[in-house]
Design an enzyme around this catalytic site. Sequence first.
Site, PDB file in Angstrom:
ATOM      1  N   GLU A 126      15.274  40.347 -40.577  1.00  0.00           N
ATOM      2  CA  GLU A 126      15.105  41.733 -40.134  1.00  0.00           C
ATOM      3  C   GLU A 126      16.235  42.257 -39.249  1.00  0.00           C
ATOM      4  OE1 GLU A 126      11.167  42.322 -38.527  1.00  0.00           O
ATOM      5  OE2 GLU A 126      10.220  41.956 -40.465  1.00  0.00           O
ATOM      6  N   GLU A 148       7.489  39.087 -46.061  1.00  0.00           N
ATOM      7  CA  GLU A 148       6.456  39.232 -45.033  1.00  0.00           C
ATOM      8  C   GLU A 148       5.582  40.425 -45.376  1.00  0.00           C
ATOM      9  OE1 GLU A 148       7.523  39.501 -40.859  1.00  0.00           O
ATOM     10  OE2 GLU A 148       8.988  37.889 -41.084  1.00  0.00           O
TER      11      GLU A 148
END
Length: 440
Positions: free
Chosen positions: A167, A351
Amino acid sequence: MLPKRSDFPKDFQFGAATSAYQIEGHQFGGAGLTHWDTFAATPGNVVRAEDGARACDHFHRWPQDLDLMAAAGFDTYRFSTSWARVMPEGRGAVNAEGLDFYDRLIDGMLARGLKPALTLYHWELPAPLADLGGWRNRDIADWFADYVQVVTARLGDRVWSAAPINEPWCVGWLSHFLGQHAPGLRDIRATAHAMHHVLLAHGRAIQVMRDAGMGNLGAVCNFEYAHPADDSPEAAQAAARYDAYYNQFFVSGLFKGEYPVEVLEGFAPHLPKGWQDDFATIRAPIDWLGLNYYTCKRIAPAPGPWPALAEVPGPLPKTAMGWEIYPEGLHHFLTWLARDYTGTLPLYVTENGMAAPDVLRAGAVDDTDRIAYFRAHLDQCLRAIAQGVPLQGYMAWSLLDNYEWALGYEKRFGLVHVDFETLQRTPKASYHAWAQALKG
Ligand code: FCB
């Protein structure tokens, strides 16, 4: 009930994800201090000032945790190595105990038939590197490459896939512009530098792993659907700015070798000198892209400097994080990425999951809300696959309740409940739903 394995293409990979600092227990095994330890030790940053010192004690209890992964019938386990556990000072000396731990962990996955999906940086920057400016310092690309070299020399022969950095948006924007994650800065120049250096470090890491003969290398980005708060052109423009710095910046760099014009409006004076010359490194070919997806936002224009926007509450049902549940957003990003950026490159959901107000009662947690969340998002995956999107896997966040960063241990995302006093693990109803879907 969740969709069954047989509803998905053959060889579709199902997994669950965790990260090092969130579960291991950073006080164990000779790991060095990280910027999350110092961030948490500063009043006001983290709920109850909690840190990852003990977390789930996965450092000692990993055999039991891998057993849980295997017993549910998962194919892949997405985990991360901690830079500060491998190199306590961030550079130089290697902590043998740390590398040995990951060595055992990977052998433990293989022994249970789990494919190791490695992430090399899930946010625990060694504090001595933070002292040198951390992600603001261009040298981090070399420091990171050296660390990646050490890890891959030891573990690279046995991992199934590897991604350098989890991320980039959180490493850059959330941590340097919003100040909500370590190092807690709120500065546009720091943000622009960090966001560019994250991509440079990614590219250097890919080179290192490629040179070492590794394959199945990827990148993991997070995405949030941006709804304009109303029908005005100003709201549409504000949402477009949000979408540009959140959703487009990193994939534009990785796949097009450019940054979106809407971001350059704010970033141009603040990017590091010569940034345009780094795209040759940043664009090092990768084998897949991972999407982390949770929610959408409602974006309104706001007074003040770029990006001149504010988030406003939306109408949809919300998770315990206060995040709206918007499964269609996942479908949007899967189709948009395949169409505009990645083409036939394999995509993975790396995710997806929700925090819920779980209650442990008589040895069970009835998290039907979480099962419904998974089902709704898996349905959107099936929809995208039916439309030809090359989605090849889905990983639930998270195997265990864990350290949810600035929110401490309060927000539970796990398929498995963790009692943070006794550290006892209790599979929730969602865990059993996964086992049923995967094993029939
Ligand atoms: C993601 C992070 C992960 C976890 C979830 C809820 O942004 O990658 O560590 O905190 O959100």
